[in-house]
Design an enzyme around this catalytic site. Structure first.
Site, PDB file in Angstrom:
ATOM      1  N   CYS A  79       0.837  -1.197   0.000  1.00 53.00           N
ATOM      2  CA  CYS A  79       0.000   0.000   0.000  1.00 53.00           C
ATOM      3  C   CYS A  79       0.878   1.255   0.000  1.00 53.00           C
ATOM      4  O   CYS A  79       1.607   1.500  -0.957  1.00 53.00           O
ATOM      5  CB  CYS A  79      -0.992  -0.028   1.162  1.00 53.00           C
ATOM      6  SG  CYS A  79      -2.340   1.173   0.985  1.00 53.00           S
ATOM      7  N   HIS A 180      -3.668  -4.787  -0.607  1.00 53.30           N
ATOM      8  CA  HIS A 180      -3.252  -5.398   0.656  1.00 53.30           C
ATOM      9  C   HIS A 180      -3.312  -6.927   0.553  1.00 53.30           C
ATOM     10  O   HIS A 180      -4.396  -7.502   0.676  1.00 53.30           O
ATOM     11  CB  HIS A 180      -4.182  -4.950   1.789  1.00 53.30           C
ATOM     12  CG  HIS A 180      -4.009  -3.530   2.201  1.00 53.30           C
ATOM     13  ND1 HIS A 180      -3.117  -3.145   3.178  1.00 53.30           N
ATOM     14  CD2 HIS A 180      -4.612  -2.400   1.766  1.00 53.30           C
ATOM     15  CE1 HIS A 180      -3.179  -1.832   3.333  1.00 53.30           C
ATOM     16  NE2 HIS A 180      -4.082  -1.353   2.480  1.00 53.30           N
ATOM     17  N   GLU A 182      -2.469  -9.017   2.778  1.00 57.73           N
ATOM     18  CA  GLU A 182      -2.893  -9.551   4.074  1.00 57.73           C
ATOM     19  C   GLU A 182      -4.398  -9.433   4.287  1.00 57.73           C
ATOM     20  O   GLU A 182      -4.943 -10.027   5.222  1.00 57.73           O
ATOM     21  CB  GLU A 182      -2.121  -8.846   5.203  1.00 57.73           C
ATOM     22  CG  GLU A 182      -2.602  -7.448   5.567  1.00 57.73           C
ATOM     23  CD  GLU A 182      -2.171  -6.342   4.613  1.00 57.73           C
ATOM     24  OE1 GLU A 182      -2.441  -5.173   4.924  1.00 57.73           O
ATOM     25  OE2 GLU A 182      -1.552  -6.657   3.560  1.00 57.73           O
TER      26      GLU A 182
END
Length: 198
Positions: A79, A180, A182
């Protein structure tokens, strides 16, 4: 050992939790010696470009982050961590980025779509990537700015949001994504797993 860089402006815990889930040994750290000695380094980030660079400078991390992203070890920006690798951003005029990649970060053009670009969108991967999957997987975004590298060959993924936007870079063992991993479900876990396996 994976060093997750803590400069006071990162999305740290979700990244740490994802690495824990994958069974990777990791540490959240602002210690330059720990970052320098780590096998792999992740630069996460949320917030504004200028604030992040100020925090990194105040923490004495600029040089060690540049060194970690010199290609000598696997490095992943996430990001804002992608944007910080560039020379400058329209978000914070006059603020110098890390300059690992030549080019700038610019605001997403207003095509009548909501900005920030937030939520799930698919990406296209124009060439074989060491960590990104083939096809057009959906991943999770939150951003108002996107990258414009001087060398378009650095771009490893695009998304469509009003127009074609570069959203990932890859050069040797240096990787960074605007989205992202994750927060991107099984696709994101696969990206992180491939990064850990490098």
């Amino acid at each position: 050992m994976v060093a997750i860089i803590n400069y006071g402006a990162g999305n740290l815990h979700s990244v740490k939790n994802a690495l824990d889930y994958l069974g990777a040994e990791s540490v959240v750290t602002s210690d330059p010696d720990v970052i320098a000695s780590a096998d792999r380094v992740i630069l996460p980030g949320v917030g504004a470009f200028g604030d992040a660079m100020r925090c990194m400078t105040e923490c004495g991390l600029v040089d060690v982050v540049r060194s970690a992203a010199d290609g000598s070890k696997p490095f992943l920006g996430i990001c804002l961590g992608l944007q910080l690798l560039f020379e400058s951003s329209e978000e914070s005029p006059g603020v110098r980025g890390l300059g690992v990649f030549k080019g700038k970060v610019v605001r997403i053009p207003d095509h009548g779509l909501k900005i920030p670009h937030m939520g799930w969108n698919n990406i296209s991967v124009p060439k074989k990537s060491m960590i990104l999957p083939d096809g057009g997987p959906f991943v999770y975004f939150v951003h108002s700015y996107y990258i414009q590298p001087d060398d378009q060959n650095d771009i490893s993924a695009y998304t469509e949001y009003g127009e074609k936007l570069g959203v990932a870079v890859e050069r040797g063992s240096v990787f960074a994504t605007q989205f992202h991993p994750e927060k991107s479900g099984d696709v994101g876990m696969g990206i992180l797993r491939r990064f850990l396996d490098l």
